[in-house]
Design a protein around this motif. Structure first.
Motif, mmCIF file in Angstrom:
data_model
loop_
_atom_site.group_PDB
_atom_site.id
_atom_site.type_symbol
_atom_site.label_atom_id
_atom_site.label_comp_id
_atom_site.label_asym_id
_atom_site.label_seq_id
_atom_site.Cartn_x
_atom_site.Cartn_y
_atom_site.Cartn_z
ATOM 1 N N ILE A 100 0.848 -1.202 0.000
ATOM 2 C CA ILE A 100 0.000 0.000 0.000
ATOM 3 C C ILE A 100 0.875 1.240 0.000
ATOM 4 N N ASP A 101 0.606 2.139 -0.954
ATOM 5 C CA ASP A 101 1.295 3.430 -0.972
ATOM 6 C C ASP A 101 0.598 4.395 -0.020
ATOM 7 N N SER A 102 -0.738 4.444 -0.098
ATOM 8 C CA SER A 102 -1.483 5.304 0.819
ATOM 9 C C SER A 102 -2.945 4.882 0.881
ATOM 10 N N ILE A 103 -3.575 5.271 1.971
ATOM 11 C CA ILE A 103 -5.018 5.138 2.143
ATOM 12 C C ILE A 103 -5.517 6.493 2.632
ATOM 13 N N VAL A 104 -6.559 6.995 1.981
ATOM 14 C CA VAL A 104 -7.097 8.310 2.291
ATOM 15 C C VAL A 104 -8.562 8.165 2.697
ATOM 16 N N ILE A 105 -8.956 8.858 3.759
ATOM 17 C CA ILE A 105 -10.370 8.883 4.137
ATOM 18 C C ILE A 105 -11.089 9.833 3.185
ATOM 19 N N ASN A 106 -12.048 9.300 2.435
ATOM 20 C CA ASN A 106 -12.834 10.104 1.507
ATOM 21 C C ASN A 106 -14.085 10.656 2.190
ATOM 22 N N ASN A 107 -14.788 9.814 2.928
ATOM 23 C CA ASN A 107 -15.989 10.231 3.651
ATOM 24 C C ASN A 107 -15.928 9.614 5.043
ATOM 25 N N PRO A 108 -15.841 10.428 6.092
ATOM 26 C CA PRO A 108 -15.668 9.883 7.438
ATOM 27 C C PRO A 108 -16.947 9.340 8.081
ATOM 28 N N SER A 109 -18.099 9.572 7.492
ATOM 29 C CA SER A 109 -19.365 9.162 8.090
ATOM 30 C C SER A 109 -19.770 7.774 7.588
ATOM 31 N N VAL A 110 -19.802 6.789 8.510
ATOM 32 C CA VAL A 110 -20.164 5.417 8.159
ATOM 33 C C VAL A 110 -21.560 5.137 8.695
ATOM 34 N N THR A 111 -22.518 4.956 7.777
ATOM 35 C CA THR A 111 -23.920 4.722 8.125
ATOM 36 C C THR A 111 -24.427 3.523 7.323
ATOM 37 N N TYR A 112 -25.743 3.466 7.113
ATOM 38 C CA TYR A 112 -26.333 2.405 6.280
ATOM 39 C C TYR A 112 -26.007 2.570 4.799
ATOM 40 N N ASP A 113 -25.540 3.727 4.392
ATOM 41 C CA ASP A 113 -25.298 4.018 2.978
ATOM 42 C C ASP A 113 -24.179 3.144 2.433
ATOM 43 N N SER A 114 -24.545 2.151 1.630
ATOM 44 C CA SER A 114 -23.553 1.206 1.096
ATOM 45 C C SER A 114 -22.902 1.699 -0.195
ATOM 46 N N GLN A 115 -23.319 2.835 -0.719
ATOM 47 C CA GLN A 115 -22.777 3.358 -1.976
ATOM 48 C C GLN A 115 -21.674 4.393 -1.768
ATOM 49 N N THR A 116 -21.551 4.912 -0.565
ATOM 50 C CA THR A 116 -20.558 5.948 -0.284
ATOM 51 C C THR A 116 -19.178 5.331 -0.127
ATOM 52 N N VAL A 117 -18.211 5.855 -0.854
ATOM 53 C CA VAL A 117 -16.821 5.392 -0.749
ATOM 54 C C VAL A 117 -16.196 6.079 0.467
ATOM 55 N N HIS A 118 -15.761 5.284 1.430
ATOM 56 C CA HIS A 118 -15.165 5.821 2.654
ATOM 57 C C HIS A 118 -13.654 5.982 2.538
ATOM 58 N N PHE A 119 -13.008 5.057 1.827
ATOM 59 C CA PHE A 119 -11.555 5.079 1.709
ATOM 60 C C PHE A 119 -11.136 4.943 0.247
ATOM 61 N N TYR A 120 -10.070 5.657 -0.100
ATOM 62 C CA TYR A 120 -9.365 5.420 -1.357
ATOM 63 C C TYR A 120 -8.074 4.702 -0.986
ATOM 64 N N LEU A 121 -7.835 3.552 -1.594
ATOM 65 C CA LEU A 121 -6.616 2.784 -1.380
ATOM 66 C C LEU A 121 -5.761 2.895 -2.626
ATOM 67 N N TYR A 122 -4.533 3.354 -2.446
ATOM 68 C CA TYR A 122 -3.579 3.519 -3.540
ATOM 69 C C TYR A 122 -2.440 2.511 -3.373
ATOM 70 N N PRO A 123 -2.384 1.474 -4.216
ATOM 71 C CA PRO A 123 -1.256 0.556 -4.148
ATOM 72 C C PRO A 123 0.000 1.211 -4.720
ATOM 73 N N LYS A 124 1.157 0.652 -4.339
ATOM 74 C CA LYS A 124 2.396 1.144 -4.922
ATOM 75 C C LYS A 124 2.409 0.841 -6.412
ATOM 76 N N SER A 125 3.023 1.708 -7.139
ATOM 77 C CA SER A 125 3.115 1.563 -8.593
ATOM 78 C C SER A 125 4.103 0.459 -8.943
ATOM 79 N N ASN A 126 3.782 -0.272 -10.011
ATOM 80 C CA ASN A 126 4.691 -1.322 -10.503
ATOM 81 C C ASN A 126 5.766 -0.780 -11.420
ATOM 82 N N ASP A 127 5.770 0.513 -11.619
ATOM 83 C CA ASP A 127 6.747 1.136 -12.544
ATOM 84 C C ASP A 127 8.142 1.101 -12.001
#
Length: 170
Positions: free
Chosen positions: A143-170
């Motif tokens: 993992i290169d980084s994980i960013v909180i996109n939306n801090p509110s966790v409720t019943y809403d299953s469509q909201t993206v809470h985290f963006y996960l960025y893997p390390k680049s293979n370059d």
């Protein structure tokens, strides 16, 4: 007199009934989206398994090898959903990545701090817990980084809470 008693009983019955519908899908979980460094969605070809430590009856996290797999061998994915604990101030997740076309395995640990608060809809419904994500930290092997996109966790299953960025293979 009897008519009046029947009328009052019917009125009491109608007034006493609840009009609140309990949610059918009351799952509270976090949604992760995998992204490239440029912010576009990324499908990973590596196999991903995620586990967490179990807690004892008092809520103390056990670090004695008693882990629980919560996501098993996902491959070719660009997003995934994970459960979140109800009453721990911090969740600990172990990510294991099996690198495609190799026998290599890379491990990362993720710590998610959060505030839990009860959500009450009606006396007819079970109390659930919603969460406010306050911090995320992680090791940086795959993992290169994980960013909180939306801090509110409720019943809403469509909201993206985290963006996960893997390390680049370059």
């Amino acid at each position: 007199m009897i008519k009046r008693l029947i009328y009052l009983s019917l009125v009491a019955l109608v007034v006493g009934c609840s009009s609140v519908d309990c949610p059918v899908d009351s799952t509270v979980a976090t949604l992760y989206q995998i992204r490239n460094s440029d912010g576009t969605e990324l499908v990973i070809t590596d196999t991903m398994t995620i586990s967490t430590f179990r807690a004892d009856d008092e809520g103390i996290i056990l670090y004695n090898g008693r882990d629980s797999i919560i996501y098993n061998k996902g491959v070719g994915i660009n997003q995934f959903t994970l459960p979140i604990s109800y009453s721990h101030p911090e969740d600990v997740l172990m990510f294991q990545f099996g690198i495609a076309n190799t026998d290599s395995v890379v491990n990362d640990t993720v710590w998610i701090k959060k505030d839990d608060y009860p959500h009450f809809e009606s006396v007819d419904c079970n109390t659930t817990y919603f969460h406010k994500l306050t911090n995320v930290r992680f090791t940086r092997n795959y993992i290169d980084s994980i960013v909180i996109n939306n801090p509110s966790v409720t019943y809403d299953s469509q909201t993206v809470h985290f963006y996960l960025y893997p390390k680049s293979n370059d």
